[in-house]
Design an enzyme around this catalytic site. Structure first.
Site, PDB file in Angstrom:
ATOM      1  NE  ARG A  68     -94.993 -43.355  71.988  1.00 48.77           N
ATOM      2  CZ  ARG A  68     -95.758 -42.938  70.980  1.00 48.77           C
ATOM      3  NH1 ARG A  68     -96.547 -43.798  70.348  1.00 48.77           N
ATOM      4  NH2 ARG A  68     -95.751 -41.686  70.589  1.00 48.77           N
ATOM      5  NE  ARG A 182    -105.674 -42.674  63.926  1.00 45.66           N
ATOM      6  CZ  ARG A 182    -105.631 -41.343  63.883  1.00 45.66           C
ATOM      7  NH1 ARG A 182    -106.558 -40.680  63.218  1.00 45.66           N
ATOM      8  NH2 ARG A 182    -104.675 -40.666  64.479  1.00 45.66           N
ATOM      9  CE  LYS A 183    -103.864 -41.091  70.004  1.00 47.88           C
ATOM     10  NZ  LYS A 183    -102.828 -40.138  70.456  1.00 47.88           N
ATOM     11  N   GLY A 436     -97.801 -29.026  71.524  1.00 43.42           N
ATOM     12  CA  GLY A 436     -97.285 -28.338  70.346  1.00 43.42           C
ATOM     13  C   GLY A 436     -98.213 -28.301  69.160  1.00 43.42           C
ATOM     14  CB  CYS A 441     -98.806 -35.408  72.962  1.00 44.43           C
ATOM     15  SG  CYS A 441     -98.978 -36.351  71.421  1.00 44.43           S
ATOM     16  N   GLY A 442     -99.864 -33.151  75.085  1.00 43.82           N
ATOM     17  CA  GLY A 442     -99.695 -32.480  76.368  1.00 43.82           C
ATOM     18  C   GLY A 442    -100.983 -32.268  77.137  1.00 43.82           C
TER      19      GLY A 442
END
Length: 517
Positions: A68, A182-183, A436, A441-442
């Protein structure tokens, strides 16, 4: 600067592995890992710490890693794109690149033994993947037409680059920000259409005038997770552009030192806001900055519906256009990447831009080169005039490459949308997002119709299915949608989507379908 993170009294698995060894430490061990091989590596280094370098082990494709990148504002040069095409071409059918919903690229099929050489090549063309995974700040998003949009209020490209340089120490790695709870997501918008999805970021800067001075109102806390999804809320702060980088630094340091670390599912910034209240957060940020902050402007400048930038548009620079190409579900093969690089060189200025809708923009195309560009064979697949349902289709990676995904998404999404377009006349663009798994993420919560992968029972068997979300709004009145239907088997999904499109979005069955011909 060095980290001063307090040690939690009760460490979860991930806090333990970070306490044992900072993720950035593997930077000096990449050559050793490459020689050792992925199967012989320490599992914690392989499965987790490599993510600090942007290298992701994928159990569903053993030995083939994902890489990434960091592409601030989604901007990439033709030289950089060509090099990335060279990288993925090496891996044949396994090699491809996905445009992400954060204006970024993820390369697939990467072998560990090639990583050191790939990193040397990336450095030569000014690319980095540092701190792009795990508990770090993700790719920083901005308007994909910053600096060329005739109607923009502020060109955010330099600010976004400065924030990335702060966080990553100009691509070298920065331990000050490599151990967040976290992110963390940051977006900086200088346009009127909320092209960055401000509402789903931990920090979002949106344009606003205060006393006739253009700056930014600040939102905080937006996030998606498997446990909870929340839209960002106002921090009640307005900052001038000169204070954007300092404010990002202060919020990150407060979050680093005070964010909740015991329960990983309750570690994003919004959980700290829940515990503290937004006023305490604001006060802590002011203390960190060493100065008082101005109250937010009474209104912001997000006044338009969101644009997708697909098509041909005049730039603020006379005689130049930007051309938005629709890339089906963001999937690029090596040949596509070479073609895009060539097109950017021949028709534009050698620059390519990515959008959060997983599409591509070729900027700086002169009047005289516009028609020849539109005749390029690649534009038959990457169209400037896609069908209305395909146009706004977004999909995460899915189970083909991601071990978190519960269902396959990209290939299924493309096949199903083509079938629906064959059966329906759809006059309106409908934003259909596939993801998914609950990690989102989508981004199904921002879609007109969002589809989240799950497992369901059908005929006594466990099969792939989706939960359906509706009501997501983007642009000036952005809002998150809600789950309206749970557990629809993917094999039964097409008629359900067809009915939703007819009932809610003005689609009609084509005559040949209704007559059965």
């Amino acid at each position: 600067m060095t980290s001063t993170v307090p040690v939690a009294t009760s460490l979860n698995k991930f806090e333990k592995l970070k306490a044992e060894k900072d993720g950035l430490a593997v930077k000096t061990e990449l050559e050793q890992f490459a020689q050792l091989g992925w199967e012989a590596m320490d599992e914690t280094d392989r499965d987790h710490r490599l993510k600090w370098m942007g290298v992701f082990f994928r159990p569903v494709t053993p030995g083939k890693f994902m890489l990434r990148l960091r592409l601030p504002s989604g901007i990439i040069t033709s030289e950089q794109m060509r090099l990335l095409g060279d990288v993925v071409q090496r891996y044949g059918d396994d090699g491809n690149a996905d445009i992400t919903t954060r204006q970024n690229l993820q390369l697939r099929g990467i072998r560990l033994e090639d990583v050191p050489a790939i990193f040397r090549k990336l450095e030569q063309v000014g690319l980095t993947s540092i701190q792009s995974g795990m508990d770090n700040v993700r790719n920083i998003t901005g308007s994909p037409v910053a600096g060329i949009d005739a109607d923009e209020l502020f060109d955010t490209r330099d600010l976004i680059r400065q924030v990335q340089d702060l966080i990553t120490n100009k691509g070298e790695g920065n331990p000050t920000f490599s151990n967040l709870p976290r992110k963390f997501n940051i977006a900086i918008a200088g346009c009127r259409d909320n092209s960055v999805h401000a509402e789903i970021n931990d920090i979002a800067f949106i344009p606003a005038y205060k006393d006739e001075v253009l700056g930014f109102n600040v939102l905080v806390g937006g996030f998606f997770s498997g446990k909870r999804c929340e839209a960002a809320i106002p921090l009640n702060v307005w900052v001038a552009p000169d204070d954007v980088v300092a404010l990002c630094e202060a919020i990150l340091l407060v979050y680093r030192d005070h964010g909740l670390r015991a329960n990983r599912q309750k570690a994003r910034l919004m959980w700290l806001i829940d515990e503290w209240g937004v006023e305490k957060l604001r006060t802590a940020v002011e203390t960190q900055m060493g100065k008082a902050l101005l109250a937010a402007a009474p209104k912001d400048e997000i006044l338009w519906d969101k644009r997708d930038h697909i098509g041909v548009y005049a730039q603020k620079q006379p005689g130049l256009h930007y051309v938005g190409l629709h890339v089906p579900v963001g999937r690029l093969l090596a040949a596509d990447m070479f073609d895009l690089a060539r097109i950017a060189d021949v028709y534009g200025s050698g620059e390519i831009r990515l959008t959060v809708e997983q599409n591509v923009i070729v900027p700086n195309v002169p009047d005289s080169r516009l028609e020849p560009l539109l005749q390029e064979p690649l534009l038959k697949r990457f169209s400037t005039e896609p069908e209305t349902l395909s146009r706004s289709l977004v999909s995460c990676t899915g189970s083909q490459f991601c071990n978190f995904a519960l269902i396959e998404t990209k290939n299924r999404a493309l096949a199903m949308i083509k079938e629906l377009e064959a059966e329906l006349d759809s006059p309106n663009n409908v934003r259909i997002h596939w993801t998914g798994c609950p990690n989102s993420c989508g981004q199904p919560q921002v879609a007109d119709i969002g589809l989240m992968g799950t497992k369901v029972r059908k005929d006594g068997k466990t099969v792939e299915g989706v939960d359906i979300y509706m009501g997501g709004k983007v642009g000036k009145d952005a809002a998150l949608g809600n789950c309206v239907t749970k557990g629809v088997p993917c094999s039964d999904l097409k008629p359900v989507l067809r009915d939703l499109l007819i009932q809610h979005f003005g689609s009609e069955l084509r005559q040949e379908v209704t007559t059965g011909s």
